[in-house]
Every structure is written in C-alpha cells, then in structure tokens.
Design a protein around this motif. Sequence first.
Motif, short mmCIF file in Angstrom:
data_model
loop_
_atom_site.label_atom_id
_atom_site.label_comp_id
_atom_site.label_asym_id
_atom_site.label_seq_id
_atom_site.Cartn_x
_atom_site.Cartn_y
_atom_site.Cartn_z
N LEU A 45 10.54 15.63 73.03
CA LEU A 45 10.29 15.67 74.47
C LEU A 45 11.58 15.96 75.24
N ALA A 103 12.08 19.01 77.80
CA ALA A 103 12.52 18.83 79.18
C ALA A 103 13.74 19.71 79.47
N ASP A 109 0.67 16.32 78.53
CA ASP A 109 0.86 16.36 79.98
C ASP A 109 1.93 15.34 80.35
N TRP A 110 2.89 15.76 81.15
CA TRP A 110 3.99 14.85 81.50
C TRP A 110 3.49 13.60 82.21
N MET A 129 4.40 9.92 80.89
CA MET A 129 5.19 9.02 81.72
C MET A 129 4.44 7.73 82.05
#
Length: 248
Positions: free
Chosen positions: A51, A55, A133-134, A138
């Motif tokens: 991840l 990013a 999906d971020w 999160m």
Amino acid sequence: MNFLTHILHLAGSGAFAYYSAAQIRDSKTRPNILAGFYFAESGSVPFLSALSDRAAAEGDTWLAEKLAKHASDETRHGKVFAHALQQMNKQVIDFKRQPQTTTTNKSQQQRSPFFAAFFEGYTQEQLKPAVIDWDVFMASTYILELDASKDFARMAKVLPDNEPTDRNLKLGMLSIAQDETGHAAYLYEAMMRQMSASKVEKLVDMWRTRKVNALLAMVGGILQRNGETRSLVQDSAPSEIDSELIAT
C-alpha cells in the motif's frame, strides 16, 4: 452509531477484554495468544508495504511515508511477540512447511468468523493492496488499530511486574499500544484529508457496526469450539535473544 450498536460494542469489547486478559495471564494459554498476535502483526507487513508503494506511485508522499512507518512498526511488534515466545521456550509453527494446511495469511483471515463478518460483501480480490478502495482500508484499519491500542494496554495491565519475562512482555505490549494509537491517528487524519468530517463520521460508524458484528461472530465461534483453539506454537530450544527486540 445507534444506541443498540453502542451497547453491543460495549458488551462485545468487554467480553473480548475479559477473554484476552484471561488467556494472556494463564501460562498455559499465553503462548497461543501471543502466536496469534505474532501472525496478525507480522502478516500485515507485506500488505502495508504494498500500500505504501501504491500511495507513492499515486503521488501521495505523506500517506506513503505513514504506511511505510506502519509496516516498520508491525515488523517490530512481531519481534516482540516472537521474543516473548522464545523466553517461554516456544516458537510459532511454520505452516509453510505443512503443505496440507498451507494457505495465505489473508485467506486464513477470510475464513475466520471475525474477518468473514467484518469484510462481509467484499471479495478477497477487492481487498488486495493494488485495488482496495482507500476509504475501505482507512476506515476498517482505523477501527482495528484504535481498538487494538486499548486491548493491548488492558492486557499489559494484567501481567505481573515481579518476573523479568512478564515485565518485559508488559513493557513491549504497552509500547505496541502506543504505536497502535499513532496508527489510528494517522488513518483518521488521512480520511479527514480526503473527505468531509460528516462523511468520515458515517464511514467510521459503518465500520464500527461491522466490528461489533464481527466480535459477535468471533464469540459465537469460540463458544462452538468450547473455547478450544488451534495450536499455533511448538516447543523450541532455549536461546539467547537480543533484548533490543523489546523497544521501550
């Protein structure tokens, strides 16, 4: 979060706190719960590292750095638990050497009642670091890290101070709890950087509800097994471990 969910959250958290405290306080059950924490912490490192790379590729340097730090912390956490196990002359079982039961860490999680309920409606493909999906990552991880910080702190408090090995584990778990608090903080900040406060609140509430349902599913699984769990450890020869693995 509605009132019923709030009550279930308190009840579920209390039940898990009691169960985990009893497990880690008892020398017979402590190795297995420590091994479970080892697999959870160490197993998340490749996911978080991937991840972080994603990013960075998307141009979010801030998030990439936070994720890289998160992965580094989880690596150290795994060492803390491995160290504690070796002080008990135990080590985690290498399931990779057992072809009949070899599975990936994520597929093991997905088959567990907890993660099956927590990620209900999502496929394993949708949860891979390259495509997740971020918002899903999160919010879900924020809930897990926030609760883990409290769980580790509670478990640390039940460990005695009169034995060096117990005290080392206690200090290590308190350090881990602080790290988890920091992880939750950056994840919440990441959400606030991408969406409105009201959307963040709704998203967090949704994943809090999922966590409540997951805890209830986990408790149900424990009751079905009459408290019995699969052994994750085996005996190992006593060895000298560098005390630096325990970060204070």
